[in-house]
Design a protein around this motif. Structure first.
Motif, mmCIF file in Angstrom:
data_model
loop_
_atom_site.group_PDB
_atom_site.id
_atom_site.type_symbol
_atom_site.label_atom_id
_atom_site.label_comp_id
_atom_site.label_asym_id
_atom_site.label_seq_id
_atom_site.Cartn_x
_atom_site.Cartn_y
_atom_site.Cartn_z
ATOM 1 N N UNK A 128 0.826 -1.205 0.000
ATOM 2 C CA UNK A 128 0.000 0.000 0.000
ATOM 3 C C UNK A 128 0.863 1.259 0.000
ATOM 4 N N UNK A 129 1.958 1.207 0.769
ATOM 5 C CA UNK A 129 2.848 2.364 0.843
ATOM 6 C C UNK A 129 3.542 2.620 -0.489
ATOM 7 N N UNK A 130 4.091 1.557 -1.091
ATOM 8 C CA UNK A 130 4.822 1.721 -2.341
ATOM 9 C C UNK A 130 3.892 1.902 -3.533
ATOM 10 N N UNK A 143 0.740 5.109 -1.998
ATOM 11 C CA UNK A 143 1.260 6.349 -1.422
ATOM 12 C C UNK A 143 2.410 6.920 -2.253
ATOM 13 N N UNK A 144 3.441 6.081 -2.520
ATOM 14 C CA UNK A 144 4.622 6.562 -3.244
ATOM 15 C C UNK A 144 4.434 6.484 -4.752
ATOM 16 N N UNK A 145 4.095 5.298 -5.249
ATOM 17 C CA UNK A 145 4.051 5.061 -6.682
ATOM 18 C C UNK A 145 2.959 5.787 -7.427
ATOM 19 N N UNK A 146 1.903 6.197 -6.749
ATOM 20 C CA UNK A 146 0.818 6.910 -7.412
ATOM 21 C C UNK A 146 0.571 8.274 -6.765
ATOM 22 N N UNK A 159 4.963 -6.313 -7.753
ATOM 23 C CA UNK A 159 4.386 -4.991 -7.974
ATOM 24 C C UNK A 159 5.103 -3.923 -7.147
ATOM 25 N N UNK A 160 5.590 -4.300 -5.970
ATOM 26 C CA UNK A 160 6.371 -3.349 -5.169
ATOM 27 C C UNK A 160 7.630 -2.944 -5.922
ATOM 28 N N UNK A 161 8.313 -3.940 -6.457
ATOM 29 C CA UNK A 161 9.532 -3.684 -7.225
ATOM 30 C C UNK A 161 9.213 -2.857 -8.472
#
Length: 319
Positions: free
Chosen positions: A227-229, A232-235, A290-292
């Motif tokens: 959720x964070x990557x 929050x961060x990626x979008x 997906x995080x990567x």
């Protein structure tokens, strides 16, 4: 180099010539109570009126059983296309709430949520679309296929897919544009009246964007790291930072549309919140992949929009 912006009036009557869309928050009427009232109208349209519209669409598609399916969030009961329409039916109402708040409460043009110029740069929106679509398809889609080929299956029901394409194009454009106008437009502009620090504005926008997405199946599968990557961060943070650098929300509008469209039409996870008749269905959600992917796509996107594409006079970042 500064962009040539439309002329507006600040509260003290001072003429403004070169501003970003964030500074355009001080055009028209911008007292704190107007933002509170405007936010109330938008949230009512989003949380109440939009759900009512979805219920009407569910009733039209499935009768009383459709309303019951909607109440238990069983979108599969409407079919892949019908479920998508039911979920998305409230976004035009959400959009209407934003337009009403900006036009009537703040008494300024809704275009100021996108840019401070007289015209929106559709070229710049196109840049955002390409920079968001191509890397996502190559890395997030094809990359996952090569790593996990057994989780991919081709949609043999091409008739349904062809029917779904124009529906997805129109509805997704409304959905993503609405979210950008609210999260990167209205929220950032309102927060700028409290503190114009760009780090503060980006974080506020990203946090508020992430919260309603926290209950999505992707967030549940990926845990707090995903959720964070991912959100929050990626979008959320990425689109806010890009908008603040560019001085418009044009890039974010194009990129968000590209991201969701690729997900709805090309590679759709069968257990996601939006299950669609995409060209390929993915049976298993690989959270760490997906995080990567999110981490890799961020610099790639930034390089494309700010280095590869040449900026026209309507979209050069404010120095």
């Amino acid at each position: 180099m500064r962009i040539k912006a439309i002329q507006g009036k600040q509260g003290i009557g001072t003429e403004v010539k070169d501003v970003t869309y964030v500074e355009a928050a001080r055009w028209g009427k911008y007292q704190w109570w107007r933002y509170l009232l405007g936010l109330t109208i938008i949230l009512f349209a989003w949380m109440v009126a939009a759900n009512f519209v979805s219920a009407i669409v569910a009733l039209a598609l499935g009768g009383k059983e459709g309303v019951a399916a909607l109440s238990r969030l069983d979108y599969a009961a409407f079919g892949s296309v019908g479920g998508f329409v039911v979920v998305m039916a409230g976004f035009p109402v959400f959009l209407a709430g934003i337009l009403i708040a900006v036009s009537l409460i703040h008494q300024r043009h809704p275009r100021t949520l996108v840019t401070a110029r007289e015209k929106i740069s559709w070229t710049r929106i196109g840049h955002g679309f390409v920079a968001g679509f191509v890397p996502w398809v190559l890395l997030g889609g094809l990359g996952q296929y090569f790593l996990y080929p057994n989780s991919f299956s081709f949609n043999s029901d091409l008739k349904t897919f062809v029917l779904f394409v124009p529906i997805a194009l129109v509805i997704t454009a409304i959905q993503t544009t609405t979210e950008e106008l609210f999260f990167r437009g209205y929220i950032v502009q309102g927060a700028s009246l409290i503190w114009s620090n760009r780090v503060f504005l980006a974080i506020v926008s990203a946090v508020i964007f992430t919260l309603p997405h926290a209950t999505n199946p992707e967030s549940q599968e990926g845990g707090w790291i995903g959720m964070f990557l991912g959100y929050f961060v990626g979008t959320g943070l990425l689109y806010a930072v890009v908008s603040l650098i560019d001085g418009t929300t044009e890039l974010a509008i194009g990129a968000h549309f590209a991201n969701n469209l690729a997900y709805f039409l090309l590679f759709n996870w069968s257990g996601s919140f939006f299950t669609t008749p995409a060209l390929f269905s993915i049976s298993e959600y690989h959270a760490r992949f997906y995080d990567f992917t999110s981490l890799v796509l961020i610099p790639v996107f930034l390089v494309i929009v700010f280095r590869v594409f040449k900026r026209d006079k309507a979209s050069e970042p404010v120095s």
